[in-house]
Write an enzyme that holds these catalytic residues in place. Structure first.
Site, PDB file in Angstrom:
ATOM      1  N   HIS A  17      31.885  45.959  45.361  1.00 14.76           N
ATOM      2  CA  HIS A  17      31.414  45.635  44.004  1.00 14.76           C
ATOM      3  C   HIS A  17      30.041  44.958  44.080  1.00 14.76           C
ATOM      4  CE1 HIS A  17      35.959  45.146  42.990  1.00 14.76           C
ATOM      5  NE2 HIS A  17      35.565  46.291  42.463  1.00 14.76           N
ATOM      6  N   LYS A  26      49.511  43.176  34.486  1.00 18.80           N
ATOM      7  CA  LYS A  26      50.500  42.187  34.041  1.00 18.80           C
ATOM      8  C   LYS A  26      50.484  40.968  34.951  1.00 18.80           C
ATOM      9  CE  LYS A  26      53.691  45.134  31.561  1.00 18.80           C
ATOM     10  NZ  LYS A  26      53.722  46.471  32.183  1.00 18.80           N
ATOM     11  N   ARG A  40      33.423  55.877  45.438  1.00 17.14           N
ATOM     12  CA  ARG A  40      33.548  55.693  46.884  1.00 17.14           C
ATOM     13  C   ARG A  40      33.833  56.994  47.593  1.00 17.14           C
ATOM     14  NH1 ARG A  40      37.961  51.247  45.935  1.00 17.14           N
ATOM     15  NH2 ARG A  40      38.471  52.968  44.549  1.00 17.14           N
ATOM     16  N   SER A  95      40.044  46.476  45.934  1.00 18.16           N
ATOM     17  CA  SER A  95      40.661  45.172  45.675  1.00 18.16           C
ATOM     18  C   SER A  95      42.133  45.206  46.091  1.00 18.16           C
ATOM     19  CB  SER A  95      40.562  44.818  44.190  1.00 18.16           C
ATOM     20  OG  SER A  95      39.216  44.716  43.813  1.00 18.16           O
TER      21      SER A  95
END
Ligand code: PNS
Length: 171
Positions: free
Chosen positions: A18, A42, A91, A129
């Site tokens: 990022h 969530k 990517r 991530s």
């Protein structure tokens, strides 16, 4: 006319992939807004406030990088901010299908906004991530793949620690 770009995402957590895309965007556009989606997952590892805090700290030396949050449709946020461009990182070919769908849907929703795809440096093309969280939680090393601050925050976060940390921790 100055060009303002929005780089949206979850950034849970911010990775060096990022950071690389943001640095490239900051060179290409007059200003880039890192826009963190509110309430996407969530159970995110980092709260939105923590993610904003990390990103602001990482980019504090770059005056044309702004960190903000958004809710609702991305194109509405982009319009509200008077931005012209959505930046997304690509990517690998596997990213393409979903990104292509999103770009075309966003184009349909607002044809004045362009999506620009940017490639990170090759050394970051396998980082996500999700993988960072998984590797860290299993005791693997993530240094060099995330900003130092993210690594520090991962170490401080009880939910991110491997089971039995300290016993077989290879980091
Ligand atoms: O980091 P991510 O999870 O890949 O980011 C996805 C994101 C935030 C760009 C996407 O989910 C999004 O734009 N959400 C906002 C809601 C919206 O506009 N949905 C329609 C997109 S076609």
């Amino acid at each position: 006319m100055s060009t303002l770009a929005v780089y949206p995402g979850s950034f849970d957590p911010l990775t060096n992939g990022h950071v690389d895309i943001i640095a490239r965007g900051a060179r290409l556009f007059d200003r880039i807004i890192v826009a963190i989606l509110l309430n996407a997952e969530k159970a995110p590892l980092f709260s939105v406030a923590e993610r904003v805090d990390i990103a602001r700290e990482v980019f504090k030396g770059r005056p044309n990088v702004e960190v903000d949050t958004f809710d609702g449709l991305l194109v509405d946020y982009v319009e509200r901010r008077h931005a012209q461009v959505i930046v997304r990182g690509l990517r690998a070919v596997s990213d393409f299908e979903f990104e292509f769908q999103m770009a075309l849907m966003n184009q349909r929703l607002n044809s004045n906004i362009e999506t620009v795809f940017m490639m990170p440096a090759e050394k970051y093309t396998y980082i996500s991530s999700r993988l960072i969280k998984e590797v860290f939680s299993l005791g693997g090393r993530v240094s060099g793949l995330v900003p130092d601050l993210v690594e520090e925050r991962l170490r401080e976060k009880p939910e991110a620690q491997p089971i039995g940390a300290g016993v077989k921790d290879k980091r």
